[in-house]
Design a protein around this motif. Structure first.
Motif, mmCIF file in Angstrom:
data_model
loop_
_atom_site.group_PDB
_atom_site.id
_atom_site.type_symbol
_atom_site.label_atom_id
_atom_site.label_comp_id
_atom_site.label_asym_id
_atom_site.label_seq_id
_atom_site.Cartn_x
_atom_site.Cartn_y
_atom_site.Cartn_z
ATOM 1 N N TRP A 87 9.371 7.787 1.166
ATOM 2 C CA TRP A 87 8.744 6.590 0.621
ATOM 3 C C TRP A 87 9.786 5.497 0.404
ATOM 4 C CZ3 TRP A 87 3.912 5.901 1.259
ATOM 5 C CH2 TRP A 87 2.976 6.929 1.121
ATOM 6 N N ALA A 88 10.936 5.863 -0.148
ATOM 7 C CA ALA A 88 11.986 4.878 -0.402
ATOM 8 C C ALA A 88 12.497 4.280 0.912
ATOM 9 C CB ALA A 88 13.131 5.526 -1.176
ATOM 10 N N GLU A 89 12.704 5.120 1.904
ATOM 11 C CA GLU A 89 13.175 4.633 3.206
ATOM 12 C C GLU A 89 12.138 3.730 3.871
ATOM 13 O OE1 GLU A 89 16.131 4.965 4.790
ATOM 14 O OE2 GLU A 89 16.881 5.952 2.986
ATOM 15 N N MET A 90 10.880 4.107 3.754
ATOM 16 C CA MET A 90 9.819 3.333 4.370
ATOM 17 C C MET A 90 9.725 1.934 3.751
ATOM 18 S SD MET A 90 5.949 4.616 5.252
ATOM 19 C CE MET A 90 5.717 5.321 3.666
ATOM 20 N N ARG A 91 9.779 1.862 2.430
ATOM 21 C CA ARG A 91 9.727 0.556 1.766
ATOM 22 C C ARG A 91 10.945 -0.286 2.134
ATOM 23 N NH1 ARG A 91 5.987 -0.323 -2.021
ATOM 24 N NH2 ARG A 91 7.295 -1.675 -3.277
ATOM 25 N N GLY A 92 12.108 0.344 2.247
ATOM 26 C CA GLY A 92 13.306 -0.376 2.664
ATOM 27 C C GLY A 92 13.173 -0.917 4.083
ATOM 28 N N LEU B 142 0.805 -1.221 0.000
ATOM 29 C CA LEU B 142 0.000 0.000 0.000
ATOM 30 C C LEU B 142 0.839 1.272 0.000
ATOM 31 C CD1 LEU B 142 -2.758 -1.018 2.548
ATOM 32 C CD2 LEU B 142 -2.995 -0.806 0.065
ATOM 33 N N SER B 143 2.126 1.150 0.243
ATOM 34 C CA SER B 143 2.982 2.336 0.310
ATOM 35 C C SER B 143 3.492 2.709 -1.078
ATOM 36 C CB SER B 143 4.139 2.127 1.284
ATOM 37 O OG SER B 143 4.997 1.117 0.817
ATOM 38 N N VAL B 144 2.550 3.065 -1.921
ATOM 39 C CA VAL B 144 2.877 3.473 -3.284
ATOM 40 C C VAL B 144 3.389 4.907 -3.248
ATOM 41 C CG1 VAL B 144 1.945 3.827 -5.585
ATOM 42 C CG2 VAL B 144 1.096 1.953 -4.176
ATOM 43 N N PRO B 145 4.585 5.126 -3.749
ATOM 44 C CA PRO B 145 5.133 6.486 -3.708
ATOM 45 C C PRO B 145 4.254 7.498 -4.444
ATOM 46 C CG PRO B 145 6.813 4.912 -4.358
ATOM 47 C CD PRO B 145 5.500 4.181 -4.349
ATOM 48 N N SER B 146 4.113 8.630 -3.833
ATOM 49 C CA SER B 146 3.427 9.744 -4.482
ATOM 50 C C SER B 146 4.160 11.012 -4.077
ATOM 51 C CB SER B 146 1.958 9.810 -4.067
ATOM 52 O OG SER B 146 1.854 10.193 -2.721
ATOM 53 N N PHE C 91 10.343 -1.747 5.556
ATOM 54 C CA PHE C 91 9.443 -2.899 5.488
ATOM 55 C C PHE C 91 10.195 -4.141 5.027
ATOM 56 C CE2 PHE C 91 5.780 0.235 4.618
ATOM 57 C CZ PHE C 91 5.484 0.324 5.967
ATOM 58 N N ASP C 92 11.052 -4.000 4.010
ATOM 59 C CA ASP C 92 11.828 -5.133 3.509
ATOM 60 C C ASP C 92 12.711 -5.728 4.609
ATOM 61 O OD1 ASP C 92 10.837 -5.118 0.906
ATOM 62 O OD2 ASP C 92 12.419 -3.783 0.168
ATOM 63 N N VAL C 93 13.382 -4.874 5.366
ATOM 64 C CA VAL C 93 14.259 -5.348 6.442
ATOM 65 C C VAL C 93 13.447 -6.073 7.516
ATOM 66 C CG1 VAL C 93 15.757 -4.582 8.328
ATOM 67 C CG2 VAL C 93 16.051 -3.620 6.045
ATOM 68 N N GLN C 94 12.322 -5.500 7.904
ATOM 69 C CA GLN C 94 11.495 -6.119 8.942
ATOM 70 C C GLN C 94 10.958 -7.479 8.487
ATOM 71 O OE1 GLN C 94 10.992 -5.053 12.158
ATOM 72 N NE2 GLN C 94 12.642 -3.692 11.550
ATOM 73 N N ILE C 95 10.586 -7.581 7.220
ATOM 74 C CA ILE C 95 10.096 -8.855 6.688
ATOM 75 C C ILE C 95 11.212 -9.899 6.696
ATOM 76 C CG2 ILE C 95 9.298 -9.990 4.570
ATOM 77 C CD1 ILE C 95 7.700 -7.320 4.044
ATOM 78 N N LYS C 96 12.426 -9.500 6.347
ATOM 79 C CA LYS C 96 13.556 -10.441 6.365
ATOM 80 C C LYS C 96 13.879 -10.894 7.787
ATOM 81 C CE LYS C 96 15.415 -8.995 2.046
ATOM 82 N NZ LYS C 96 16.462 -8.635 1.192
ATOM 83 N N ILE C 97 13.756 -10.008 8.753
ATOM 84 C CA ILE C 97 13.977 -10.384 10.150
ATOM 85 C C ILE C 97 12.959 -11.438 10.578
ATOM 86 C CG2 ILE C 97 13.814 -9.546 12.538
ATOM 87 C CD1 ILE C 97 15.055 -6.899 11.489
#
Length: 79
Positions: A48-53, A25-29, A55-61
């Motif tokens: 937006w870029a930092e937020m998506r990054g 849902l975090s589509v950059p705008s 999320f990626d780190v948290q999912i990998k954890i």
């Protein structure tokens, strides 16, 4: 390997799914608001870029924790 901690696994999978949905849902705008303030477009783009990054780190954890409990998430299951 026998899976023993169903509650922990269920909690981690629920958390992982939540983070995946936030990421989707975090589509950059160019428009972003924090409280009642509009964020400048160049700052919003970086956020937006930092937020998506993040999320990626948290999912990998979470994936690492699941592997530690004997559960693996394949790319096909994650999609």
């Amino acid at each position: 390997m026998k899976l023993e901690n169903f509650e922990k696994v269920g909690s981690l999978i629920k958390r992982r799914n939540y983070l995946e949905s936030l990421k989707a849902l975090s589509v950059p705008s160019s428009r972003m608001r924090i409280a009642h303030l509009d964020v400048a477009p160049d700052v919003a783009e970086r956020l937006w870029a930092e937020m998506r990054g993040t999320f990626d780190v948290q999912i990998k954890i979470i994936d690492c924790e699941l592997v530690g409990l004997g559960v693996s998430i394949t790319e096909q299951e994650a999609a």
